[in-house]
Design a protein around this motif. Structure first.
Motif, mmCIF file in Angstrom:
data_model
loop_
_atom_site.group_PDB
_atom_site.id
_atom_site.type_symbol
_atom_site.label_atom_id
_atom_site.label_comp_id
_atom_site.label_asym_id
_atom_site.label_seq_id
_atom_site.Cartn_x
_atom_site.Cartn_y
_atom_site.Cartn_z
ATOM 1 N N GLU A 170 0.855 -1.183 0.000
ATOM 2 C CA GLU A 170 0.000 0.000 0.000
ATOM 3 C C GLU A 170 0.892 1.233 0.000
ATOM 4 O O GLU A 170 2.106 1.135 0.134
ATOM 5 N N LYS A 171 0.280 2.368 -0.122
ATOM 6 C CA LYS A 171 1.033 3.608 0.008
ATOM 7 C C LYS A 171 1.592 3.700 1.422
ATOM 8 O O LYS A 171 0.880 3.523 2.400
ATOM 9 N N ASP A 172 2.871 3.933 1.516
ATOM 10 C CA ASP A 172 3.541 4.088 2.814
ATOM 11 C C ASP A 172 3.445 2.839 3.679
ATOM 12 O O ASP A 172 3.299 2.915 4.904
ATOM 13 N N GLY A 173 3.520 1.655 3.050
ATOM 14 C CA GLY A 173 3.548 0.445 3.856
ATOM 15 C C GLY A 173 2.837 -0.740 3.241
ATOM 16 O O GLY A 173 2.774 -0.875 2.016
ATOM 17 N N PHE A 174 2.264 -1.570 4.116
ATOM 18 C CA PHE A 174 1.632 -2.815 3.684
ATOM 19 C C PHE A 174 0.378 -3.074 4.505
ATOM 20 O O PHE A 174 0.313 -2.758 5.694
ATOM 21 N N LEU A 175 -0.611 -3.675 3.850
ATOM 22 C CA LEU A 175 -1.811 -4.124 4.534
ATOM 23 C C LEU A 175 -1.633 -5.607 4.855
ATOM 24 O O LEU A 175 -1.519 -6.440 3.955
ATOM 25 N N VAL A 176 -1.588 -5.941 6.132
ATOM 26 C CA VAL A 176 -1.386 -7.322 6.580
ATOM 27 C C VAL A 176 -2.724 -7.899 7.029
ATOM 28 O O VAL A 176 -3.436 -7.297 7.843
ATOM 29 N N SER A 177 -3.060 -9.059 6.487
ATOM 30 C CA SER A 177 -4.293 -9.757 6.861
ATOM 31 C C SER A 177 -3.929 -11.060 7.559
ATOM 32 O O SER A 177 -3.015 -11.760 7.145
ATOM 33 N N TRP A 178 -4.664 -11.403 8.618
ATOM 34 C CA TRP A 178 -4.367 -12.616 9.359
ATOM 35 C C TRP A 178 -5.650 -13.237 9.907
ATOM 36 O O TRP A 178 -6.712 -12.616 9.903
ATOM 37 N N ARG A 179 -5.516 -14.476 10.370
ATOM 38 C CA ARG A 179 -6.653 -15.199 10.956
ATOM 39 C C ARG A 179 -6.134 -16.191 11.989
ATOM 40 O O ARG A 179 -4.924 -16.398 12.126
ATOM 41 N N ASP A 180 -7.048 -16.818 12.676
ATOM 42 C CA ASP A 180 -6.722 -17.857 13.655
ATOM 43 C C ASP A 180 -6.091 -19.036 12.915
ATOM 44 O O ASP A 180 -6.696 -19.594 11.991
ATOM 45 N N ALA A 181 -4.889 -19.423 13.321
ATOM 46 C CA ALA A 181 -4.178 -20.495 12.622
ATOM 47 C C ALA A 181 -4.850 -21.849 12.797
ATOM 48 O O ALA A 181 -4.608 -22.771 12.007
ATOM 49 N N LEU A 182 -5.689 -21.997 13.823
ATOM 50 C CA LEU A 182 -6.352 -23.275 14.080
ATOM 51 C C LEU A 182 -7.717 -23.379 13.422
ATOM 52 O O LEU A 182 -8.357 -24.430 13.477
ATOM 53 N N ASN A 183 -8.153 -22.291 12.798
ATOM 54 C CA ASN A 183 -9.480 -22.286 12.195
ATOM 55 C C ASN A 183 -9.445 -21.494 10.887
ATOM 56 O O ASN A 183 -9.469 -20.262 10.901
ATOM 57 N N GLU A 184 -9.402 -22.202 9.777
ATOM 58 C CA GLU A 184 -9.326 -21.539 8.478
ATOM 59 C C GLU A 184 -10.576 -20.727 8.162
ATOM 60 O O GLU A 184 -10.550 -19.851 7.294
#
Length: 462
Positions: A117-131
């Motif tokens: 993204e502009k001036d960085g990054f958009l990081v997306s995450w979730r619970d590793a035990l539940n897709e």
């Protein structure tokens, strides 16, 4: 003008990710660490189930304690020269506790995407035990990728179909009675292959080791000291080609002729031309008749395997120790794609030409240990974030110069895409840090250096 608020995302809480987080915290930066597992240590967290770490029950490190410990956090004095995976995991836990990293780690959290993204990054995450869990997102000004490159197995393309039990070394955890009286074929000649071959040879009826290319095998101890400690005694000014010849002559003197005495293919290039295998047991097991070397696989038909020299064998178990893929599933391929790269297009193996706020920490393969130098990389990344270091103006030219001038003339292929010489790479990172105003002492008499003007903390284990 409003000053930008720095927020750093670190992906992975293994040895490199911990070093990245520590340096961010010491600099007063806002940092979040994303870790899929429920504890720190990365690959050094042993789990009997498959799918996470690559260590097996009896794994010991292949670089010595002296050249594996973080320079500002020595390992306990009672640790052996080559600590076990359990000792290392405890060491990383102590490190994370001492430097107060645990509070900024989000455990059991999987990073799904990292989008520029502009001036960085958009990081997306979730619970590793539940897709199916809800995706969460946050903008970070900087991202440090430290999820390692020894976690995604690279499987061989077999010339045929094997009908016995097949597994990758990533899924090898221990030898049980299920291996007793079995004929085992191990594919590969690296550290994992030789470890697996030796471990299985203690129980199995027979163990054959299929090698596609010749390999150098280094003992863990030479002249009563760890081999990397001996190697470090060579002064930096000593010509590298002469060092290669000297080390090659010494290993040949100690071990003898690979082809005549062990049935192994003779290396075509001198030592340090490729990543050596460090194993003190393999050659003994070959001479004891417990392990039989074989050439590359020509064909597979059920349990029957034919090798390129015409030898044949029937096998119950096949273990592929064929390395790992350098992949980052959270990046689109048009952003980052290093899987087939024969040379990493990164400055100091960490800075990308196109993405100035992205850093790769620990994405290199030294003739030695990654962790202390990953700490140096993280230190340099933080200095740049603080505005204390300026990368080369022409990054493309700087990266190409690195590619054109490797520390040694390493063999080609993805296996050596990130290969460096430990001591020379340390000097390069040390010089870059000096440009930022951070002086790090030279290692006297082959021992570690010391930090100056950086951390006032004293490392003490609980």
């Amino acid at each position: 003008m409003k000053q930008e608020r720095i927020q750093v995302a670190v992906i992975g809480a293994g040895p490199s990710g911990l070093a990245a987080a520590k340096n961010c915290l010491e600099a007063g930066l806002d940092v979040v660490v994303f870790e899929k597992n429920d504890q720190v240590g990365g690959n050094w967290v042993f789990q009997s189930k498959t799918g996470h770490s690559s260590v097996y029950e009896n794994t010991h490190i292949i670089s010595s304690k002296a050249w594996s410990e973080y320079e500002d956090f020595p390992m306990p004095e009672d640790y052996p020269d080559y600590p076990s995976h359990a000792q290392l995991q405890a060491y990383f836990q102590d490190y994370a506790t001492h430097f107060e990293i645990l509070d900024v780690i989000r455990f059991q959290t999987e990073v799904v995407t990292v989008e520029p993204e502009k001036d960085g990054f958009l990081v997306s995450w979730r619970d590793a035990l539940n897709e199916k869990s809800k995706i969460q997102q946050q903008h970070f000004t900087h991202v440090m990728v430290a999820n390692g490159h020894h976690w995604c197995p690279r499987h061989p393309q077999l010339p045929g179909t094997f009908s016995g039990t097949y597994l990758h070394s990533h899924d090898f955890k221990r030898v049980s009675d299920d291996w007793r009286d079995k004929a085992v074929l191990v594919i590969g000649a690296g550290n994992s292959a030789c470890d697996v071959a030796v471990e299985t040879a203690r129980v199995a009826k027979s163990v054959h080791l299929s090698m596609r290319n010749p390999q150098w095998f280094l003992p863990k101890f030479m002249f009563g000291m760890p081999s990397d400690v001996l190697g470090a005694k060579t002064p930096q000014w000593f010509p590298r080609r002469l060092k290669q010849r000297l080390m090659t002559w010494l290993v040949r003197l100690l071990q003898g002729d690979y082809e005549k005495q062990y049935g192994l293919p003779k290396p075509k290039y001198p030592l340090l031309s490729h990543h050596p295998t460090v194993n003190s047991d393999l050659l003994d097991f070959i001479r004891h008749g417990r392990i039989t070397p074989q050439r590359a696989i020509a064909s597979v038909d059920g349990r029957h395997v034919t090798f390129t020299d015409g030898n044949e064998g029937e096998y119950d178990i096949m273990v592929a120790c064929t390395g790992f893929r350098t992949v980052f599933p959270f990046f689109r391929e048009d952003v980052i794609d290093f899987e087939d790269a024969e040379k990493l297009p990164l400055y100091l193996k960490m800075m990308h030409q196109s993405w100035e706020r992205l850093y790769f920490i620990g994405l290199f393969q030294p003739l030695g240990c990654i962790w202390p130098l990953a700490d140096y990389q993280a230190k340099l990344a933080v200095r740049e974030i603080q505005g204390l270091y300026r990368r080369p103006l022409n990054m493309g030219k700087a990266i190409q110069r690195e590619i054109d001038h490797p520390h040694y003339r390493f063999e080609g292929g993805a296996r050596h895409a990130a290969e460096v010489d430990y001591h020379q790479f340390r000097e390069e990172l040390r010089s870059a840090l000096a440009m930022s105003g951070l002086e790090i002492g030279e290692p006297p008499q082959g021992k570690k250096g010391h930090y100056k003007n950086f951390s006032t903390r004293t490392a003490k284990h609980p």
